[in-house]
Design a protein around this motif. Structure first.
Motif: not given
Length: 350
Positions: A250-255, A265-272, A291-298
């Motif tokens: 779900h989190l990936a789909e929202s991103l 196409p830059l993304a990060a995830v934060t939180g407990g 869904l988005r192979p171009d996105v760099r997840l850092v």
């Protein structure tokens, strides 16, 4: 709070993060070269507070911030505040008027104040002021994708009844639903582990509706069961593992939904919730890559509190005042006095 009783006391910037799982305040001195390095008045102050409550009239975030600044005044009498910023959950849906929060900060002596949605503070903390998308995943879950100027795109953050997919409240609620299904003996995978954990925490199943439905902090209570789901998954419980897998998906789909054209196409995830580790992170990475192979997840650089502190420092330093453009939904900025002109494009509301 004034500096009359503390000669040469340095000014501070104050950051506050108010959420469904608790609140934090950090007051950091503004370097000015005055005073001895070991002066108590020159050391940062860190405080914690209660979670925000949601009632029929909305959020009581202003009360939470008032409690924290009162505690700061008791801890550090005479502390002078150059600028203050609050990261608050529920803005704008449950905090329709940020004026009360500005007023609390102004009463604490802050000359310049900022009230930011927690999603924006999480963004500034996680990406350090870079454009892109950030999923803030604690009690709730929201994704903000922005260039910090003109493009602002949101996904989820609709609260635990309508959304917050993959959040702590979502995981906890699904863990309790699985426990109830096991208790009822319904067809499908059962989880005696989750049922046992829920019975230990909440008592007999028959009492759960009364214990949950009427509580103003229901989302926080649901999220409090998330560690039990994580523990069950770590012990090999397939139902719990499936819940965590779906949370990451779900989190990936929202991103992916928030990353519209014009946003890098830059993304990060934060939180407990990310502290759970690979049971959430692995499906998140896999689904986002599909869904988005171009996105760099850092990896996230910092927390929402770090983002609020970055905002406060930008207000205190006229040379760093263009960190982010104010926005009716995500950020309001006000100043009672401003010794130097506001940077171009900066909205300063009287």
């Amino acid at each position: 709070m004034t500096g009359h009783d503390v000669p040469h006391a340095p000014e501070h910037v104050v950051a506050v993060d108010v959420g469904g799982s608790g609140a934090r305040l950090l007051a950091v001195p503004v370097p000015d070269g005055a005073g001895p390095a070991d002066d108590t008045a020159s050391t940062p102050v860190s405080l914690t507070g209660r979670p925000v409550r949601i009632t029929a009239t909305g959020s009581d975030a202003a009360d939470v911030v008032a409690e924290l600044v009162d505690a700061l005044a008791r801890r550090r009498p005479g502390l002078r505040v150059a600028a203050a910023a609050v990261s608050v959950t529920g803005l704008p849906s449950l905090v329709p008027d940020p004026g009360a929060l500005h007023a609390v900060l102004r009463d604490a002596g802050a000359r310049s104040t900022a009230v930011a949605a927690d999603a924006l503070a999480a963004h500034l903390g996680a990406l350090g002021g870079r454009a892109g998308a950030v999923a803030a995943v604690g009690t709730g879950a929201i994704v903000l994708a922005t260039d910090l100027r003109r493009r602002w795109h949101r996904a989820d953050g609709w609260g635990h009844l309508l959304g917050d997919l993959g959040s702590g409240s979502w995981i906890g609620a699904h863990g309790l639903r699985a426990a109830v299904a096991t208790h009822d003996g319904r067809p499908g995978p059962a989880s005696p582990t989750l049922l046992a954990a829920a019975l230990e925490r909440f008592g007999p199943v028959e009492g759960w509706p009364a214990a949950l439905y009427g509580r103003p902090d229901r989302a926080h209570v649901l999220a409090s069961f998330t560690p039990a789901v994580a523990d069950a998954a770590a012990a090999g419980d397939l139902v719990a593992h499936g819940i965590l897998h779906d949370a990451g998906t779900h989190l990936a789909e929202s991103l992916a939904a928030a990353l519209r054209p014009g946003i890098p196409p830059l993304a990060a995830v934060t939180g407990g919730v990310l502290q759970i580790g690979e049971p959430v992170a692995t499906p998140l990475r896999a689904r986002l890559r599909a869904l988005r192979p171009d996105v760099r997840l850092v990896d996230a650089d910092g927390t929402p509190l770090d983002g609020a502190l970055r905002l406060a420092r930008s207000l205190a330093d006229p040379h760093d005042g263009d960190l982010v453009e104010p926005h009716d939904t995500w950020l309001t900025v006000r100043a009672t006095t401003h010794p130097s002109p506001a940077p171009a494009g900066k909205e300063i509301r009287p």
